[in-house]
Design an enzyme around this catalytic site. Structure first.
Site, PDB file in Angstrom:
ATOM      1  N   TRP A  20      27.523  47.152  83.113  1.00 38.32           N
ATOM      2  CA  TRP A  20      27.656  47.364  81.543  1.00 38.32           C
ATOM      3  C   TRP A  20      26.539  48.384  80.960  1.00 38.32           C
ATOM      4  CZ3 TRP A  20      27.764  42.274  83.138  1.00 38.32           C
ATOM      5  CH2 TRP A  20      26.473  41.620  82.783  1.00 38.32           C
ATOM      6  N   GLU A  33      29.361  41.773  75.822  1.00 41.03           N
ATOM      7  CA  GLU A  33      28.601  41.097  74.891  1.00 41.03           C
ATOM      8  C   GLU A  33      29.095  39.916  74.482  1.00 41.03           C
ATOM      9  OE1 GLU A  33      25.563  41.643  74.225  1.00 41.03           O
ATOM     10  OE2 GLU A  33      25.268  43.634  74.819  1.00 41.03           O
ATOM     11  N   GLY A  77      34.077  28.708  79.505  1.00 38.35           N
ATOM     12  CA  GLY A  77      34.001  27.788  78.358  1.00 38.35           C
ATOM     13  C   GLY A  77      34.028  28.694  76.872  1.00 38.35           C
ATOM     14  N   TYR A 116      25.485  40.047  65.707  1.00 39.43           N
ATOM     15  CA  TYR A 116      24.877  40.338  67.002  1.00 39.43           C
ATOM     16  C   TYR A 116      25.572  41.415  67.992  1.00 39.43           C
ATOM     17  CZ  TYR A 116      23.806  40.220  71.813  1.00 39.43           C
ATOM     18  OH  TYR A 116      23.614  40.526  73.282  1.00 39.43           O
ATOM     19  N   ASP A 134      19.312  37.956  69.217  1.00 41.90           N
ATOM     20  CA  ASP A 134      20.142  36.841  69.646  1.00 41.90           C
ATOM     21  C   ASP A 134      19.223  35.863  70.155  1.00 41.90           C
ATOM     22  OD1 ASP A 134      18.656  37.935  71.816  1.00 41.90           O
ATOM     23  OD2 ASP A 134      20.116  38.283  73.321  1.00 41.90           O
ATOM     24  N   CYS A 204      -0.343  38.945  70.467  1.00 41.86           N
ATOM     25  CA  CYS A 204       0.622  37.555  70.368  1.00 41.86           C
ATOM     26  C   CYS A 204      -0.124  36.487  69.741  1.00 41.86           C
ATOM     27  CB  CYS A 204       1.090  37.302  71.664  1.00 41.86           C
ATOM     28  SG  CYS A 204       2.228  35.935  71.823  1.00 41.86           S
TER      29      CYS A 204
END
Length: 347
Positions: A20, A33, A77, A116, A134, A204
């Site tokens: 994809w 997605e 699922g 999303y 996400d 960070c």
């Protein structure tokens, strides 16, 4: 700008070869997605390949019957995703002449598409500057900026979406979105992130303050509900059985199962046989035995299903029966599929 540039540069060096990713066709991006929600890439990839082989266009998916779609989805699922996928395919094929909306706002109106997925399609396929958020993005942003707001709180969802939107590279939004998602999946992992080789390590906050294991923060999980399932697996003299379609809005909607006796706790053989459901289903003489001597606990996101399969042999029943080959063609939950594999291998 430095943040997005760093991630895009990392992405160019660590880009995953995924089918994809080789296209801007919104049908394939949408399909991937939806499949990858709550699903790892390694698990989702075979399903994507199966679906695109069976339904190469949105028109092919729209023309399929729901049973075929659910059967191909079996094992992934969260089956509402498949039902919504099918519904939206029919809407796009029949009402929009097969053309996907080309902007976030209109994509958001489609059933099964949330913030999303709309952001992903808009940015990757139509170069719109809509930031994706996400689980991977939550993790990267919370650690890099040291944000302790719970990611599953209403305030956290708004805060992270607003922050993500300020960081997106407006000239190449699709590439940036894929970069930050991949970075979270492959580098800034939930467990054992690769901090030693991280291109963002110098700035960070989580690394500096030793908060990597703590972030991101989630509010307490919903309490797990325990349910007790007793499936009545009929075996007639013709070696046929009974399955029924699950209706209603609960788990496994429109999938097939054996007749179910649900109880408030585990019950024994005597209690099964004396139940109203058993007596209605088996009016003639029958014998019963427990197939799985050890209880099966099937774990869903907020439910644990304590399951027993009872083999009931009887000469005949008043309900329509199916052969085992017919049963295998129906879409069933993973729990039932595993039982079928186990039971039929012993026959």
């Amino acid at each position: 700008m430095a943040f997005s540039n760093t991630l895009i540069f990392w992405h160019l060096q660590n880009n995953r070869e995924l089918p994809w990713r080789k296209t801007q066709n919104p049908y394939f991006v949408w399909l991937s997605e939806i499949m990858l929600q709550q699903t790892r890439v390694a698990q989702g990839l075979p399903y994507f390949l199966k679906f695109t082989e069976a339904f190469p266009t949105v028109f092919d998916l729209a023309k399929a019957d729901e049973n075929t779609v659910l059967k191909l989805w079996q094992g992934l699922g969260y089956y509402s995703r498949a039902r919504n996928l099918h519904f939206t395919a029919k809407y796009i094929a029949n009402e929009l002449n097969g053309e996907f909306p080309d902007n976030y706002k209109d994509l958001l109106q489609l059933k099964g598409i949330g913030d999303y997925t709309a952001s992903a399609i808009a940015s990757i396929c139509f170069n719109q500057p809509n930031a994706v958020v996400d689980g991977n993005v939550y993790r990267v942003l919370s650690r890099y900026f040291g944000i302790k707001t719970p990611i599953n709180s209403s305030s956290g969802i708004k805060e992270f979406k607003a922050l993500a939107q300020t960081l997106i590279d407006t000239k190449q939004p699709g590439t940036y979105n894929q970069a930050i998602m991949d970075f979270g999946a492959l580098h800034c992992k939930p467990q054992n992130p690769l901090c030693d080789s991280c291109p963002l390590a110098n700035s960070c906050v989580a690394l500096e303050k030793k908060l990597t294991k703590e972030l991101p923060i989630k509010e307490k999980k919903i309490k797990i509900k325990h349910r007790y399932f007793n499936f009545l697996v009929t075996i007639t003299d013709k070696n046929e059985t009974i399955i029924e379609e699950r209706k209603g809005k609960g788990i496994w909607q429109n999938l097939y199962q054996f007749p179910l006796l649900e109880t408030s706790n585990n019950i024994d053989e005597k209690e099964v046989v004396s139940s109203e459901e058993f007596e209605n289903l088996f009016p003639f003489e029958s014998t019963i035995s427990l197939f799985n001597t050890k209880e099966i606990v099937h774990k869903l996101s907020h439910q644990h299903l304590h399951t027993r399969f009872w083999i009931v042999k009887t000469s005949e029943v008043k309900t329509k029966t199916l052969t085992w080959n017919q049963v295998k063609k129906q879409p069933v939950p993973v729990l039932i599929s595993k039982f079928l594999d186990s039971y039929l291998s012993t026959e």
